[in-house]
Design a protein around this motif. Sequence first.
Motif, PDB file in Angstrom:
ATOM      1  N   MET A   1       0.811  -1.188   0.000  1.00 49.28           N
ATOM      2  CA  MET A   1       0.000   0.000   0.000  1.00 49.28           C
ATOM      3  C   MET A   1       0.864   1.265   0.000  1.00 49.28           C
ATOM      4  N   MET A   2       1.934   1.302   0.853  1.00 44.79           N
ATOM      5  CA  MET A   2       2.767   2.489   0.947  1.00 44.79           C
ATOM      6  C   MET A   2       4.222   2.063   1.130  1.00 44.79           C
ATOM      7  N   GLY A   3       5.109   2.605   0.312  1.00 44.37           N
ATOM      8  CA  GLY A   3       6.532   2.318   0.434  1.00 44.37           C
ATOM      9  C   GLY A   3       7.267   3.485   1.073  1.00 44.37           C
ATOM     10  N   ILE A   4       8.587   3.403   1.073  1.00 42.27           N
ATOM     11  CA  ILE A   4       9.414   4.410   1.742  1.00 42.27           C
ATOM     12  C   ILE A   4       9.163   5.816   1.212  1.00 42.27           C
ATOM     13  N   GLU A   5       9.063   5.991  -0.088  1.00 41.47           N
ATOM     14  CA  GLU A   5       8.870   7.338  -0.632  1.00 41.47           C
ATOM     15  C   GLU A   5       7.553   7.957  -0.160  1.00 41.47           C
ATOM     16  N   GLU A   6       6.493   7.165  -0.104  1.00 46.77           N
ATOM     17  CA  GLU A   6       5.208   7.679   0.385  1.00 46.77           C
ATOM     18  C   GLU A   6       5.290   7.999   1.879  1.00 46.77           C
ATOM     19  N   ILE A   7       5.983   7.145   2.626  1.00 48.00           N
ATOM     20  CA  ILE A   7       6.144   7.364   4.070  1.00 48.00           C
ATOM     21  C   ILE A   7       6.915   8.662   4.316  1.00 48.00           C
ATOM     22  N   LYS A   8       7.962   8.920   3.510  1.00 45.79           N
ATOM     23  CA  LYS A   8       8.757  10.139   3.661  1.00 45.79           C
ATOM     24  C   LYS A   8       7.951  11.397   3.355  1.00 45.79           C
ATOM     25  N   ARG A   9       6.879  11.273   2.610  1.00 46.95           N
ATOM     26  CA  ARG A   9       6.022  12.433   2.346  1.00 46.95           C
ATOM     27  C   ARG A   9       5.121  12.748   3.548  1.00 46.95           C
ATOM     28  N   ILE A  10       4.988  11.790   4.468  1.00 48.65           N
ATOM     29  CA  ILE A  10       4.096  11.971   5.615  1.00 48.65           C
ATOM     30  C   ILE A  10       4.852  12.355   6.884  1.00 48.65           C
ATOM     31  N   LEU A  19      12.654   4.246  10.113  1.00 56.69           N
ATOM     32  CA  LEU A  19      12.593   2.858  10.557  1.00 56.69           C
ATOM     33  C   LEU A  19      11.265   2.182  10.251  1.00 56.69           C
ATOM     34  N   VAL A  20      10.608   2.612   9.180  1.00 59.45           N
ATOM     35  CA  VAL A  20       9.413   1.937   8.672  1.00 59.45           C
ATOM     36  C   VAL A  20       9.633   1.757   7.178  1.00 59.45           C
ATOM     37  N   ASP A  21       9.649   0.502   6.713  1.00 63.26           N
ATOM     38  CA  ASP A  21       9.887   0.206   5.292  1.00 63.26           C
ATOM     39  C   ASP A  21       8.621   0.308   4.453  1.00 63.26           C
ATOM     40  N   ARG A  22       7.500  -0.107   5.038  1.00 65.92           N
ATOM     41  CA  ARG A  22       6.258  -0.109   4.268  1.00 65.92           C
ATOM     42  C   ARG A  22       5.059  -0.149   5.208  1.00 65.92           C
ATOM     43  N   PRO A  28      -7.924   5.009   7.996  1.00 61.67           N
ATOM     44  CA  PRO A  28      -7.728   6.334   8.568  1.00 61.67           C
ATOM     45  C   PRO A  28      -8.342   6.508   9.953  1.00 61.67           C
ATOM     46  N   ARG A  29      -7.500   7.048  10.845  1.00 63.31           N
ATOM     47  CA  ARG A  29      -7.882   7.354  12.233  1.00 63.31           C
ATOM     48  C   ARG A  29      -8.365   6.141  13.019  1.00 63.31           C
ATOM     49  N   ARG A  30      -8.040   4.944  12.533  1.00 64.56           N
ATOM     50  CA  ARG A  30      -8.451   3.711  13.227  1.00 64.56           C
ATOM     51  C   ARG A  30      -7.246   2.822  13.526  1.00 64.56           C
ATOM     52  N   TRP A  31      -6.600   2.290  12.468  1.00 63.21           N
ATOM     53  CA  TRP A  31      -5.472   1.385  12.679  1.00 63.21           C
ATOM     54  C   TRP A  31      -4.566   1.325  11.470  1.00 63.21           C
ATOM     55  N   LEU A  32      -3.361   0.786  11.707  1.00 60.99           N
ATOM     56  CA  LEU A  32      -2.333   0.688  10.669  1.00 60.99           C
ATOM     57  C   LEU A  32      -1.494  -0.554  10.930  1.00 60.99           C
ATOM     58  N   VAL A  33      -1.035  -1.161   9.844  1.00 60.10           N
ATOM     59  CA  VAL A  33      -0.036  -2.232   9.918  1.00 60.10           C
ATOM     60  C   VAL A  33       1.139  -1.787   9.056  1.00 60.10           C
ATOM     61  N   GLY A  34       2.303  -1.671   9.685  1.00 59.71           N
ATOM     62  CA  GLY A  34       3.525  -1.287   8.983  1.00 59.71           C
ATOM     63  C   GLY A  34       4.636  -2.235   9.365  1.00 59.71           C
ATOM     64  N   SER A  35       5.765  -2.149   8.669  1.00 59.29           N
ATOM     65  CA  SER A  35       6.827  -3.099   8.980  1.00 59.29           C
ATOM     66  C   SER A  35       8.212  -2.519   8.738  1.00 59.29           C
ATOM     67  N   LEU A  36       9.179  -3.205   9.327  1.00 61.32           N
ATOM     68  CA  LEU A  36      10.597  -2.912   9.162  1.00 61.32           C
ATOM     69  C   LEU A  36      11.326  -4.235   9.044  1.00 61.32           C
ATOM     70  N   THR A  37      12.173  -4.353   8.033  1.00 58.16           N
ATOM     71  CA  THR A  37      13.054  -5.510   7.936  1.00 58.16           C
ATOM     72  C   THR A  37      14.384  -5.126   8.558  1.00 58.16           C
ATOM     73  N   HIS A  38      14.792  -5.881   9.571  1.00 63.09           N
ATOM     74  CA  HIS A  38      16.024  -5.586  10.313  1.00 63.09           C
ATOM     75  C   HIS A  38      17.224  -6.046   9.499  1.00 63.09           C
ATOM     76  N   THR A  39      18.079  -5.097   9.125  1.00 64.80           N
ATOM     77  CA  THR A  39      19.237  -5.404   8.284  1.00 64.80           C
ATOM     78  C   THR A  39      20.554  -5.336   9.041  1.00 64.80           C
ATOM     79  N   ILE A  50      11.197   0.389  19.596  1.00 61.19           N
ATOM     80  CA  ILE A  50      10.203   1.365  20.057  1.00 61.19           C
ATOM     81  C   ILE A  50      10.104   2.523  19.060  1.00 61.19           C
ATOM     82  N   GLU A  51      11.244   3.026  18.592  1.00 62.67           N
ATOM     83  CA  GLU A  51      11.245   4.131  17.629  1.00 62.67           C
ATOM     84  C   GLU A  51      10.541   3.730  16.341  1.00 62.67           C
ATOM     85  N   SER A  52      10.787   2.518  15.863  1.00 64.71           N
ATOM     86  CA  SER A  52      10.158   2.044  14.638  1.00 64.71           C
ATOM     87  C   SER A  52       8.639   1.975  14.806  1.00 64.71           C
TER      88      SER A  52
END
Length: 155
Positions: A1-10, A19-22, A28-39, A50-52
Amino acid sequence: MMGIEEIKRIIPHRPPMLLVDRVTELVPRRWLVGSLTHTGDGPLPVSLLIESWGQAALVLIRHDRPMPDVLTDGVPVAGVFEHVRFGRPVLPGETVEHRVTMQRLVADTAFVTGESVVGPETVMRIGRLVGAMRPADSLRPSRPAVAALAGEAAR
């Protein structure tokens, strides 16, 4: 749904502290699922976990009011994290999924809760995060405070 470039716009975070990849789900205003791949080489430090999660929460809070520049758009401030519990560490190569639920949004203050998982295992639970937006100028130290800090550093 949203990648790094879209996240950087927000949100204002940028690599290496973005620290969020996608974002895979967002209601909206309810919930979100996002992720980070640890490299990294070792376990993901809990401070970065916690920061992620907090950055994922910020995407939920601000997705309809982007704030890519803290000098003009304000600074996101985490006021308090309550009832944080950790499970096992996130290991190199693993993808941690952040699940964030908004409890309330009052003016510039948000109340969110959630968890982070790797596969079926919960690696962190957040009882509540209270966060707010503040103008950048309001967070600058006063001249007397800067002078005091400079004096201490010179000693």
